[in-house]
Every structure is written in structure tokens, then in C-alpha cells.
Write an enzyme that holds these catalytic residues in place. Structure first.
Site, PDB file in Angstrom:
ATOM      1  N   ASP A 280      12.739   5.456  12.450  1.00 28.30           N
ATOM      2  CA  ASP A 280      12.307   6.699  13.077  1.00 28.30           C
ATOM      3  C   ASP A 280      11.378   6.308  14.233  1.00 28.30           C
ATOM      4  OD1 ASP A 280      11.947   9.323  13.753  1.00 28.30           O
ATOM      5  OD2 ASP A 280      11.515  10.012  11.739  1.00 28.30           O
TER       6      ASP A 280
HETATM    7  C1  BGC Z   1      11.856  12.559  14.117  1.00 30.16           C
HETATM    8  C2  BGC Z   1      13.311  12.230  13.949  1.00 30.16           C
HETATM    9  C3  BGC Z   1      14.025  12.273  15.279  1.00 30.16           C
HETATM   10  C4  BGC Z   1      13.310  11.324  16.239  1.00 30.16           C
HETATM   11  C5  BGC Z   1      13.965  11.253  17.604  1.00 30.16           C
HETATM   12  C6  BGC Z   1      11.199  11.752  15.226  1.00 30.16           C
HETATM   13  O1  BGC Z   1       9.938  12.209  15.489  1.00 30.16           O
HETATM   14  O2  BGC Z   1      11.193  12.338  12.895  1.00 30.16           O
HETATM   15  O3  BGC Z   1      13.911  13.120  13.035  1.00 30.16           O
HETATM   16  O4  BGC Z   1      15.363  11.932  15.127  1.00 30.16           O
HETATM   17  O5  BGC Z   1      11.979  11.757  16.397  1.00 30.16           O
HETATM   18  O6  BGC Z   1      13.839  12.405  18.300  1.00 30.16           O
END
Ligand code: BGC
Length: 739
Positions: A280
Site C-alpha cells: 500500500d
Molecule cells: C489506499 C489504497 C489505495 C492506494 C493508492 C492508499 O492510501 O490505502 O487502498 O489503493 O492509496 O491510491
């Protein structure tokens, strides 16, 4: 010169290999080509494939040119811009390895569908698959070939704002939707150029955040991990999901993005999965803040060794921990070259599967020529929106409204609102495409009905100056439709709450309108279960609409006027109070099951145990009666299947769909089992007066559980089978498994 040679030989190699595509299995071709590419890569170039950056500027473009970037988080800058950046990778980098462009396409790309929690309320996986297929097409037309969806985290805590991004509280329902989302994005048989790679996230148990506070720690047993949180991921894996995202949370003392047990032992060794693990956003870098790694270098070491293939960048290049650290770690022999090669293999294979080596660019003409008709996309968005709506209450059949009604007061901060129904993660959706409830009512009603509209108040402030007009128009109208709920940013990431009541300014508005004595219908828009006790007691009709995306107003209007008979069922329990959380249907019995008369049983002094609305609940304008449940065998051996049947009668006056739900309980086992577990469902359409026999086959895998050693077993004994229209009102029978 040398560079050109390499590129040309790659080109010949690919075209040559391509001809074999028809003769040999695609997998073998990829493997061979991947090995050939790997053999020509420097360590820097290999590490580059494991680096994901967000957006571009001069510095990042230079990194791409140097082969130091493998994928890109990208916005809606359009296919020309994607092609321009791709050209840097393909034509200006030494090896010409294409980039993958990724976006969070969660519930639609340009056409915005209902949020995932609402999609799950439809209990219509096939329709959700079609919606995901449309989203994939739209994304691919923009050059986006990778989505960070579906989120398959099981969530039993509505304080957690991200509950809106998933399919609710149940591992079985979650697994069904995980599968169709993946297939919808990726296709059934390999990913063609109109499809995109899916990512199951957030691996794993992110939905178990303590106190429902986002990013918080999770401490659960391996049993709960395996029984509750892993099944939807396993379902995605069985459906060939291309990627899995490692979560932010600490899991039993080892952060999910450094967790060898879940990332390697389970994913690779137990499930034999060969996709890409993407972290993540900076979740590997955050190992430092977890107090798990001393510094970013150690974070890179732990993340990579545990099994994180790609490091999704933090907000700066410095946030990325693989780019500056992996090389040192390999040179110091802390990470073996072979492990880097394995990780690069996963990434290159994903690029092959996406067809990027053959077609790195977006064929803009192709998408223009083959564009999906807007009317088709809107019709799917509308159908899914209608099926996602859950009717929670309808006293004295106030709904559906008659189209001959003379006047309606339409009130509420969400009634003519184009922004909030898009909800969190609306990708490339645009407010101007959202049909508001006001517009939806106008679309369905002729000029003969007066629609008296006023907002009454904002979603969440203290301004009550609009109450007066709202009360006045209520008094002069035949019926009041009040559209209330949350702002789009009140659920989703970083949107945890301790109070699940409606904002007080809306709650008071509702009470003031109710006091006029007019019949009131509440339409809720929200991304999580809310505690709506007063409303539930006093307001005759309640429609849970979640956030429905573009077709919000049309869907709600069709439900209010009976053009569509609501069929949605809750995929998550509505608590009476936050004090009841976590509350879910899939509970254990306890040693002292509740007895009203007996103080010393499992209950609260100040609240019933029961929820406000249970899992699986949702009513219709018609009535469904269940009777004559029976099994075709009362005794089976462990390898046998049996059929359970029930008669379903539409005893009301409207045609309608019912979600028939099958629950099973293993009554006595060597490890205590939940009082019921969803094991099947069917959505059945019946005309008034029509009866249908509904059959479910109960197969051995539905009777399995994990024994004390976490091994799958079926134990002999009595199994209760329950069928009904929600998780509480069930008719039951039983059968026995014998040795
Ligand atoms: C979120 C993810 C997301 C990623 C990219 C993160 O802050 O937890 O779910 O896919 O950002 O945007």
C-alpha cells in the site's frame, strides 16, 4: 548502436514468439520470454521493475528513462499523455520495457456505479461483474491497465470508514463478490486490451482495525484470520487475480507489509499464487513508524524479504524505500540476487499477461471506434443502483407512492446533490453526470405533481436557518421525502468515526418535519451502517440508498414510485448503538446464551443484543412466504451431497425479487462453530401468487471447518439448515453426517 540492436532483437524475438502463441501454452511463452529479458537486465533495471511512482515530473521522467520505474500511479490525464510517458519507457530506456499505469478504479471509472457495499447489497454478482467489465473498458481506454480493486477486507465495524469499499461482514458473500470483481476487470480467459489487472486488497485483516480506527493494529487468532479474513483473498487468487496489496496494519505484532507468514507462506507456499504483491502507499516505509524497522533501508529489507514485490511510493521519491535501498542490500548480500529475479519475474509476467510488450500504447482509435454506448453503460448503472437499494421499513405500505400524487416536499442536503453520491474513490467520475433525486423525481413524474424542494440544512454544520422553509413546504405537500446522510468524505479511507448517528443538524430537521404530521419517507445516503434508532421507531418508510453513483436519482425515483420493487439485502449488520460494535450475525453461542429472565446470561444491561437491522435484511413491496423446507437425505457420509428445498410464495400484490439465503450450523463440533454461516443464496423473481420450489445443493466443502490444528475436517453429527429472507427469520431443518 548496441541499444538499437538489443531493441531490434527483442522485437524479432517477440514477433517470433508471438507466432507460437497459437501453438504453445501462453504461460510457457511468458516464462521463456521473461527469462530472456531477465538475462539482459542490470541490477538497477531489475530493481526499477519493483518501483512504483505516482505521477510524473522531469525527475521522474528521467527515472523512467533510466529504467528505474516499473509502474505508475496515474490520474485522468488521458491516453495521449499515457502514450507520451510510455514512449519514454519503450523508446528511450535501454531495454524498452513498458510501464503499467494504475488507478483506483473502485466502483467505476468514468461511469460511476454504486459503492462496493451497495453492490454487495444487490446480491447480484453477475450484474456487478458486468459493471466491473465496463469500468475496465473505460479505464483501458484511458491507458489505465491496473486497478487497486477489489477491496475484499471483511469489515464488522462500521466505525471504520473503509467499510464502504468492501462487501460487508461475511466471508462467503465477500468471496463471491471478490471473484466476480476480479473476473469483471480481468475477463474470464486472460486479459485482453479492453481489460485491466485487478488487485485484492488490503492483505490482510485491515478491516479488523482495533476500535475501527483506520490504520490501527489488528490482533486476531490464526483461526479468525483463516476463517474470516483470508477466504475472499483466496477466492480472488483462485480466480487468477493479478495482484494483491499488502496492508497498512500491524497483524499480531508483525506489520502486514512485512509479514512473511501471510505474504509468502500462505500466498506463495499454500496457495501457489504467482502474481504481484504491491505494497500500500508507503506501507513498507511505514515499517519504521510501526517500530519494526530501524530505518528505511531495514524497512526495504523486511518488506522485500517478507514478499512485497513492488513498493508503492510515498508522496515523494524519497518515500520510496526500494529505489534507494535494494541495491545496497543486494551488494551487501543481505538479499540474494535470485530473490530479486523472482520478484522481477512476477512483474514481467504481469506485463506480458496485459499484452503490454505487444501493445504498450493505447490505441485511441480502437477505443473510439468500439466505445461502449452511453445508454448501455447508464442502463447497467441504473439497474445496479436499483438493486443496491435496501428497503428497511415501510409501515402501512406508504411506499410505493402513487404517480397521481399532487405534491411532494423534497427536502434534505442530499436531495439535489451531485457531489456526494459519487462517494469516495470516484476515479474519473464527474459530478455533472450524477442524476440527483430532484432530477430523478422530475424524470418520472409528469407536470401534474408539484415538487416543492428545499435543502433544509447542510450535511454537517450548525446552520438551522433552512428549517423554516422546510417545515412550510412540508405542511403544504401531500408527502415528504427527506434525503439525508453523509458527505462523501465521511466514509472511505481515513474516515473513522466514534459516533454513527446522523449529524445532529439533520436529525433535528427530521424531527421538526415529522412533527408536522405529514407522512415522511427517509432516503439515506451513506457509506456505512448508521445508528438510526429514532428514525427507525418513528418514520414510516426508510430507504437505504448508500451512495449510488451516476444514476442515483433515477434509481431512487423508480423505487419510490414502484417502477422497481426493492430487492436489496444488507451485507452488514446495523447496530443500535456503537456500544454493540462489533456486532455481526456469524457469532458464537457462548456458554450462557441470552435468557431474558436470567441476569447471568450473555447480554447488556442497557441494550438488547439484537441489532437494529440484521445481516441479510431488506423488505419488498410484496410479501414472500417460506414453507415446506426439506432435505432429500437425512443422513449422509462425509463425501456425500444432499439437496435442501423450500417453497417460496409471493403472497403480496407486486411482482418482486427475493434473495433466498441458506445458512448452515454444525451443532456440536470439536471447535465451537458460529450459530449460523451463510453458505448460498439465490435471487428469485416471482409474480403475485406465484410459488417456486428453490433448491440448494449442500456439498461437502460447505460442511468443512478448521479443527484444533487448523486442518480442514468434516465431523460427524447434526447440521442445522436454515433458509429465509434474512439472517434472523429462517425456517429450519437438519440432517446428520455419519462416519
Ligand atoms: C489506499 C489504497 C489505495 C492506494 C493508492 C492508499 O492510501 O490505502 O487502498 O489503493 O492509496 O491510491
Amino acid at each position: 548502436m548496441q541499444l538499437k540492436f538489443i531493441k531490434i532483437s527483442f522485437f524479432i524475438l517477440f514477433s517470433f514468439s508471438l507466432q507460437f502463441c497459437f501453438l504453445t501454452k501462453a504461460q510457457e511463452i511468458y516464462d521463456q520470454q521473461v527469462e530472456e529479458i531477465l538475462a539482459g537486465m542490470t541490477l538497477d533495471e531489475k530493481i526499477g521493475q519493483l518501483v512504483q511512482i505516482a505521477g510524473v515530473d522531469e525527475y521522474r521522467e528521467e527515472l523512467i528513462r533510466q529504467g528505474k520505474v516499473g509502474s505508475l500511479l496515474f490520474g485522468d490525464d488521458g491516453p495521449e499523455e499515457v502514450n507520451r510517458i510510455q514512449r519514454i519507457a519503450v523508446e528511450e530506456s535501454r531495454l524498452g520495457i513498458p510501464l503499467i499505469f494504475a488507478t483506483d478504479v473502485i466502483h467505476g471509472c468514468q461511469t460511476i456505479f454504486p459503492i462496493p457495499l451497495a453492490e454487495a447489497s444487490s446480491w447480484n454478482p453477475e450484474l456487478v461483474k458486468i459493471a466491473s467489465d465496463i469500468a475496465a473498458f473505460e479505464a483501458a481506454s484511458q491507458g489505465i491497465r491496473w486497478t487497486f480493486s477489489p477491496m475484499v477486507d471483511i469489515a464488522r465495524d462500521p466505525r471504520w470508514g473503509r467499510i464502504m469499499e468492501g462487501f460487508g461482514e461475511d466471508p462467503y458473500l465477500g468471496s463471491i463478490f471478490a471473484a466476480v470483481k476480479v473476473k469483471g476487470f480481468q475477463g474470464d480467459n486472460g486479459i485482453d486490451k479492453t481489460q485491466i489487472a485487478a488487485t485484492s486488497k488490503h492483505y490482510v485483516a485491515y478491516g479488523g482495525a482495533e476500535g475501527g480506527r483506520d490504520y490501527n493494529s489488528v490482533d486476531i487468532s490464526e483461526r479468525t484470520l483463516r476463517e474470516v479474513h483470508l477466504p475472499p483473498f483466496h477466492s480472488a487468487v483462485k480466480n487468477n487475480v493479478a495482484a494483491i496489496m499488502s496492508a497498512f496494519n500491524d497483524l499480531n505484532g508483525v506489520p502486514a507489509s512485512a509479514n512473511y507468514f501471510t505474504l509468502t507462506q500462505i500466498l506463495r507456499n499454500e496457495w501457489n499464487w504467482e502474481g504481484v504483491v504491491v505494497s500500500d502507499w508507503n506501507s513498507v516505509g511505514e515499517l519504521v513508524y510501526h517500530g519494526f524497522a530501524k530505518n528505511k533501508e531495514e524497512a526495504a529489507f523486511f518488506g522485500f524479504n517478507a514478499g512485497v514485490t513492488i513498493d508503492m511510493v510515498g508522496d515523494t521519491i524519497d518515500g520510496n524505500v526500494y529505489l534507494p535501498n535494494l541495491k545496497n542490500l543486494v551488494e551487501r548480500e543481505m538479499i540474494p540476487q535470485e530473490k530479486i529475479d523472482d520478484a522481477v519475474r512476477y512483474v514481467l509476467k504481469m506485463k506480458f499477461k496485459l499484452g503490454l510488450f505487444r501493445n504498450p500504447y493505447v490505441y485511441i482509435n480502437f477505443f473510439e471506434r468500439n466505445d461502449l454506448k452511453k445508454s448501455y453503460k447508464d442502463s447497467i448503472a441504473l439497474q445496479l443502483a436499483k438493486e443496491s437499494i435496501v428497503l428497511l421499513k415501510n409501515e402501512n405500505n406508504l411506499l410505493p407512492l402513487n404517480k397521481n400524487i399532487k405534491s411532494i416536499a423534497l427536502i434534505g442536503p442530499l436531495a439535489d446533490n451531485q457531489e456526494d453520491p459519487l462517494a469516495s474513490w470516484a476515479a474519473f467520475g464527474e459530478e455533472e453526470n450524477v442524476v440527483t433525486v430532484l432530477q430523478g423525481l422530475k424524470n418520472i413524474l409528469g407536470d401534474d405533481t408539484d415538487i416543492n424542494f428545499t435543502k433544509g440544512c447542510n450535511i454537517n454544520d450548525e446552520d438551522t436557518s433552512g428549517y423554516k422553509e422546510a417545515i412550510e413546504i412540508s405542511k403544504v405537500s401531500d408527502v415528504v421525502v427527506l434525503v439525508v446522510g453523509e458527505e462523501r468524505e465521511m466514509s472511505g479511507e481515513a474516515a473513522s468515526k466514534t459516533d454513527l448517528n446522523l449529524p445532529i443538524v439533520q436529525e433535528n430537521l427530521i424531527r421538526r418535519i415529522y412533527a408536522t404530521g405529514k407522512p415522511v419517507i427517509i432516503v439515506l445516503m451513506n457509506g456505512r451502517p448508521l445508528t438510526i434508532n429514532w428514525i427507525s421507531e418513528n418514520i414510516p418508510s426508510i430507504v437505504e440508498a448508500w451512495f449510488l453513483g451516476d444514476q442515483t436519482g433515477n434509481a431512487i425515483a423508480e423505487v419510490l414510485f414502484g417502477d422497481y420493487n426493492p430487492s436489496g439485502k444488507l451485507p452488514v449488520t446495523f447496530p443500535r448503538s456503537t456500544g454493540q460494535i462489533p456486532i455481526y450475525y456469524y457469532q458464537k453461542s457462548t456458554g450462557r446464551p441470552i435468557e431474558e429472565e436470567d441476569k447471568f446470561t450473555s447480554k447488556y444491561l442497557d441494550s438488547p443484543n439484537t441489532p437494529l437491522y440484521p445481516f441479510g435484511f431488506g423488505i419488498s413491496y410484496t410479501d414472500f412466504n417460506y414453507k415446506n423446507i426439506s432435505v432429500d437425505k437425512i443422513k449422509i457420509v462425509k463425501t456425500d451431497s444432499l439437496t435442501v428445498s423450500v417453497e417460496l410464495l409471493n403472497s403480496g400484490e407486486y411482482e418482486g425479487e427475493e434473495v433466498v439465503q441458506l445458512y448452515i450450523q454444525d451443532e456440536v463440533a470439536s471447535v465451537t462453530r458460529p450459530v449460523k454461516q451463510l453458505k448460498g443464496f439465490q435471487k428469485i423473481n416471482l409474480r403475485p401468487g406465484e410459488t417456486r420450489k428453490v433448491n440448494f445443493t449442500i456439498t461437502p466443502d460447505m460442511l468443512l471447518f478448521l479443527d484444533k490444528d487448523l486442518k480442514e475436517v468434516i465431523e460427524p453429527g447434526k447440521f442445522n439448515v436454515m433458509i429465509g429472507g434474512n439472517s434472523v427469520d429462517l425456517i429450519r431443518t437438519s440432517f446428520e453426517v455419519i462416519e
